[in-house]
Design an enzyme around this catalytic site. Structure first.
Site, mmCIF file in Angstrom:
data_model
loop_
_atom_site.group_PDB
_atom_site.id
_atom_site.type_symbol
_atom_site.label_atom_id
_atom_site.label_comp_id
_atom_site.label_asym_id
_atom_site.label_seq_id
_atom_site.Cartn_x
_atom_site.Cartn_y
_atom_site.Cartn_z
ATOM 1 C CE LYS A 130 19.946 47.094 41.339
ATOM 2 N NZ LYS A 130 18.577 47.462 40.960
ATOM 3 C CE LYS A 173 19.203 43.819 43.568
ATOM 4 N NZ LYS A 173 18.232 44.544 42.838
#
Ligand code: PBG
Length: 315
Positions: free
Chosen positions: A185, A238
């Site tokens: 992330k 992400k």
């Protein structure tokens, strides 16, 4: 082999299907609330009692699963509302599973929407305290599992949280609950609209001391390896669009289910351009999501899920 639709379909390498999609849902405190998120046209926050207005349609459209985010009415230093058995996510998940037992319910496990400073962990003297935060994340995940969550998804990016969650779930009789970890992330500007939706913007500083530097890809492989060692079942990259190479590298390196999060910013700019009539929204979205699948994503978390379901139905 491109001369007609039949042969093009015959030799097509990548298929985007409804079964690949997970739809993010925001649950807020209060009653009778349906609160549109200004920067995300088509997305609203729902209180537990109004959720059926959204989810009846989601289920009818055939979307297989959702990921739930909580927007609590109280925030404090210790993110108490995150692991409160009577919290918005816990009550929401129980109500959802009762009404739609077949719908897969994933819960986002993080503290940022529950801390008064908006960081994903406990803070002392402006620094994130990793280990005490991980303990609270594990308690949060356990409270979600107790409420009926099918999968828990830690999104904090602190060290050791997957292992801590796995240990606590196992010890408490939830050894069957899979963990989908936000493994790679990035500290991204693409989360802007989400922070409005979840009221989770950090009140000081930024998330660069725990989320990844957008310049790094090898580090993503190390993060994934660590999370898998600690017991992650699905790993996630992400955001998605600016990180398709990272998705591909992970897919080529590890033989595990891989998710991509088509995040809020990636949604908002398409919606804004479409509202102005500058782009063909349907073609653009299907191209973007197909690109994520081609890059190697097995699962896509996307705010476009209902739109895609309608488009695929028409096609
Ligand atoms: C919570 C979390 C965030 C997103 C998912 N979980 C925000 C953040 O890390 O700041 C972003 C989702 C999106 O932008 O759509 N940590």
């Amino acid at each position: 082999m491109r001369q007609g639709p039949v042969i093009r379909r015959l030799v097509r390498e990548t298929w985007l299907g409804l079964d690949d999609l997970i739809y993010p849902v925001f649950i807020t405190a209060g009653r009778g609330v349906v609160q549109p998120v200004a920067a995300m046209p088509g997305v609203s926050r729902y209180s537990v009692d109004t959720l059926p207005r959204l989810l009846d349609e989601v289920v009818e459209l055939g979307i297989p699963g959702i990921i739930v985010f909580g927007v609590p009415d109280t925030k404090d230093e210790r993110a108490t509302a995150a692991y409160d058995p009577g919290g918005v996510v816990q009550r929401g998940v129980a109500a959802i599973k009762e009404r739609y037992p077949e719908l897969l319910v994933i819960t986002d496990v993080c503290l940022c929407a529950y801390t008064d400073h908006g960081h994903c962990g406990l803070v002392k003297n402006g620094e994130i305290l990793n280990d005490p935060s991980v303990e609270l994340l594990a308690r949060t995940a356990l409270s979600h599992a107790r409420a009926g969550a099918d999968v828990v998804a830690p999104s904090d990016m602190l060290d050791g949280r997957v292992g801590a969650i796995r240990d606590l779930l196992d010890a408490e009789g939830y050894n069957h609950i899979p963990i989908m970890s936000y493994a790679a992330k990035y500290a991204s500007a693409f989360y802007g609209p989400f922070r409005e939706a979840a009221s989770s913007a950090p009140q000081f500083g930024d998330r660069r001391s725990y989320q990844m530097d957008p310049a790094n890809a090898l580090e993503a492989l190390r993060e994934v390896a660590l999370d898998l060692e600690e017991g992650a079942d699905i790993v996630m990259v992400k955001p998605a669009l600016a990180y398709l190479d990272v998705i591909r590298r992970i897919k080529d390196t590890f033989e595990v289910p891989l998710a991509a999060y088509n995040v809020s910013g990636e949604y908002s700019f398409v919606k804004a351009a479409a509202e102005k009539g500058w782009v063909d929204e349907r073609a653009l979205v299907l191209e973007m999501l197909t690109g994520m699948k081609r890059a190697g994503a097995d699962i896509i978390l996307t705010y476009f899920a209902p739109d895609v379901a309608r488009w695929l139905r028409e096609a």
